[in-house]
Design a protein around this motif. Structure first.
Motif, PDB file in Angstrom:
ATOM      1  N   THR A  26       0.951  -1.107  -0.061  1.00  0.00           N
ATOM      2  CA  THR A  26      -0.026   0.134   0.018  1.00  0.00           C
ATOM      3  C   THR A  26       1.104   1.394   0.174  1.00  0.00           C
ATOM      4  OG1 THR A  26      -1.703   1.414   1.121  1.00  0.00           O
ATOM      5  CG2 THR A  26      -0.132  -0.011   2.486  1.00  0.00           C
ATOM      6  N   ASN A  27       0.427   2.111  -0.768  1.00  0.00           N
ATOM      7  CA  ASN A  27       1.303   3.469  -0.754  1.00  0.00           C
ATOM      8  C   ASN A  27       0.712   4.474  -0.163  1.00  0.00           C
ATOM      9  OD1 ASN A  27       2.907   2.395  -2.994  1.00  0.00           O
ATOM     10  ND2 ASN A  27       1.661   2.871  -4.552  1.00  0.00           N
ATOM     11  N   TYR A  28      -0.278   4.266   0.755  1.00  0.00           N
ATOM     12  CA  TYR A  28      -0.780   5.238   1.660  1.00  0.00           C
ATOM     13  C   TYR A  28       0.453   5.962   2.653  1.00  0.00           C
ATOM     14  CZ  TYR A  28      -3.839   7.815   4.768  1.00  0.00           C
ATOM     15  OH  TYR A  28      -4.501   8.682   5.646  1.00  0.00           O
ATOM     16  N   LEU A  74       2.909   7.938   0.573  1.00  0.00           N
ATOM     17  CA  LEU A  74       2.453   9.238   0.009  1.00  0.00           C
ATOM     18  C   LEU A  74       2.187  10.420   1.313  1.00  0.00           C
ATOM     19  CD1 LEU A  74       0.054   7.833  -2.441  1.00  0.00           C
ATOM     20  CD2 LEU A  74       2.138   8.926  -2.977  1.00  0.00           C
ATOM     21  N   ARG A  75       1.870   9.747   2.155  1.00  0.00           N
ATOM     22  CA  ARG A  75       1.606  10.653   3.617  1.00  0.00           C
ATOM     23  C   ARG A  75       2.979  11.134   3.827  1.00  0.00           C
ATOM     24  NH1 ARG A  75      -3.021  10.867   6.585  1.00  0.00           N
ATOM     25  NH2 ARG A  75      -1.609  12.294   7.772  1.00  0.00           N
ATOM     26  N   CYS A  84      -7.533   2.414   2.218  1.00  0.00           N
ATOM     27  CA  CYS A  84      -6.387   3.097   2.047  1.00  0.00           C
ATOM     28  C   CYS A  84      -6.286   3.418   0.532  1.00  0.00           C
ATOM     29  CB  CYS A  84      -5.037   2.247   2.282  1.00  0.00           C
ATOM     30  SG  CYS A  84      -4.830   2.337   4.343  1.00  0.00           S
ATOM     31  N   ASN A  85      -6.462   2.640  -0.284  1.00  0.00           N
ATOM     32  CA  ASN A  85      -6.612   2.979  -1.559  1.00  0.00           C
ATOM     33  C   ASN A  85      -7.509   4.164  -1.818  1.00  0.00           C
ATOM     34  OD1 ASN A  85      -4.482   0.783  -2.167  1.00  0.00           O
ATOM     35  ND2 ASN A  85      -6.120  -0.590  -2.785  1.00  0.00           N
ATOM     36  N   ILE A 117      -6.034   7.264  -1.067  1.00  0.00           N
ATOM     37  CA  ILE A 117      -5.127   7.500  -1.851  1.00  0.00           C
ATOM     38  C   ILE A 117      -5.605   8.410  -2.915  1.00  0.00           C
ATOM     39  CG2 ILE A 117      -3.124   6.765  -3.455  1.00  0.00           C
ATOM     40  CD1 ILE A 117      -2.768   4.560  -1.413  1.00  0.00           C
ATOM     41  N   GLU A 118      -6.740   7.722  -3.594  1.00  0.00           N
ATOM     42  CA  GLU A 118      -7.433   8.450  -4.703  1.00  0.00           C
ATOM     43  C   GLU A 118      -8.069   9.658  -4.349  1.00  0.00           C
ATOM     44  OE1 GLU A 118      -8.676   8.285  -8.563  1.00  0.00           O
ATOM     45  OE2 GLU A 118      -7.721   6.714  -7.632  1.00  0.00           O
ATOM     46  N   PHE A 140      -4.799  12.111  -2.796  1.00  0.00           N
ATOM     47  CA  PHE A 140      -3.347  12.489  -3.488  1.00  0.00           C
ATOM     48  C   PHE A 140      -3.578  12.531  -4.866  1.00  0.00           C
ATOM     49  CE2 PHE A 140      -2.417  10.389   0.721  1.00  0.00           C
ATOM     50  CZ  PHE A 140      -1.522  11.478   1.019  1.00  0.00           C
ATOM     51  N   LYS A 141      -4.436  11.442  -5.650  1.00  0.00           N
ATOM     52  CA  LYS A 141      -4.334  11.323  -7.107  1.00  0.00           C
ATOM     53  C   LYS A 141      -5.191  12.602  -7.653  1.00  0.00           C
ATOM     54  CE  LYS A 141      -3.434   6.483  -7.798  1.00  0.00           C
ATOM     55  NZ  LYS A 141      -4.026   5.202  -8.266  1.00  0.00           N
TER      56      LYS A 141
END
Length: 291
Positions: free
Chosen positions: A208-210, A213-214, A254-255, A258-259, A262-263
């Protein structure tokens, strides 16, 4: 000549072990006769005093308040006799040979002429409520003092739990302190490096990139140290809620975060002018070539 206000009255000189009662009865010729008796301060004896006053047709009594000794006397007399409580300075006798009988007679003389300044005495139910409130206030002050001493003890012992948790006496804080007492070799300072190590692993996790990215978002604004501590705090919050609710870590959620966080903030620049403007805002010097 002073006017006589109470033709039948009594005064009480109160002490810890006995009370001296002086009855003053004034006849039509303004001649006053006195009768004095002494009673112990046990409940039964105070009731005998009350019955004796009533038998003499005495329903107006004056006494000075000294310490707490007057309260039992007042409590027994107030139901059937009107009691006047006064400050000792208003019935102070002339300097000389003082005795309990002389003091009681002096108070009776002042009271029968209406020269005694009465003190305010609220009703019985108000007095009981006032005593409860005063006792509650005392308990609150004691509790506050004990809490302050407890926190001072933690500070002296270098257990800086107040810097981590908002409520030192909350459930979480008490659980931590219980663990520290059961394991005296474990310090709260050991938790922070462990969380930092977990945070460093979390930002490198590809599942997971959460957290990554944070971390990158905070790092751009505050630097690496602040960012990694923020991730450590985030991990601690996640662990706490997982243990509290019993739910597993939700990767799908979490995804979605992120969406959303961040995205959605990433903007696509299709025109040349927009790209040049964006790169210039980042500090790059752009030079256009004819080729």
């Amino acid at each position: 000549m002073l006017k006589i206000v109470f033709r039948k009255c009594a005064s009480i000189d109160v002490h810890s072990t006995q009370i001296t009662v002086c009855i003053a009865i004034t006849d039509e010729n303004d001649i006053t006769s006195y009768e004095t008796r002494t009673f112990p301060t046990f409940t039964q004896n105070l009731r005998e005093c009350r019955d004796w006053l009533i038998s003499k047709d005495i329903y107006d009594v004056c006494m000075e308040y000294t310490g707490k000794y007057w309260i039992p006397v007042y409590n027994i007399l107030e139901d059937k006799i009107r009691c006047i409580i006064t400050h000792p300075k208003y019935v102070r006798t002339i300097l000389g040979k003082k005795t309990d009988k002389k003091d009681a007679k002096w108070i009776a003389d002042m009271f029968k002429h209406g020269l005694v300044e009465p003190s305010f005495m609220p009703p019985k139910d108000i007095r009981e409520l006032r005593d409860l409130m005063r006792y509650r206030n005392k308990l609150v002050n004691i509790r506050t003092g004990e809490k302050n001493r407890f926190q001072n003890s933690l500070a002296v012992s270098n257990i800086q739990i107040a810097n981590v948790l908002t409520d030192t006496f909350g459930k979480t804080a008490q659980s931590i302190l219980t663990s520290v007492l059961e394991n005296p070799n474990i310090s709260l300072n050991d938790i922070k490096p462990l969380l930092v190590q977990c945070a460093l692993c979390a930002i490198k996790d590809n599942s997971t990139n959460y957290f990554k990215l944070r971390y990158e978002s905070i790092k751009r604004r505050r630097g690496h140290k602040v960012a990694i501590i923020a991730i450590a705090k985030l991990l601690l919050t996640c662990v706490y809620n997982i243990l509290k609710t019993g739910e597993v870590f939700d990767v799908e959620r979490c995804n979605k975060l992120i969406e959303r966080n961040f995205k959605s903030h990433k903007k696509t620049y299709s025109k040349t002018e927009e790209m040049i403007s964006y790169l210039s805002s980042l500090g790059y010097n752009i030079t256009l070539s004819d080729n």
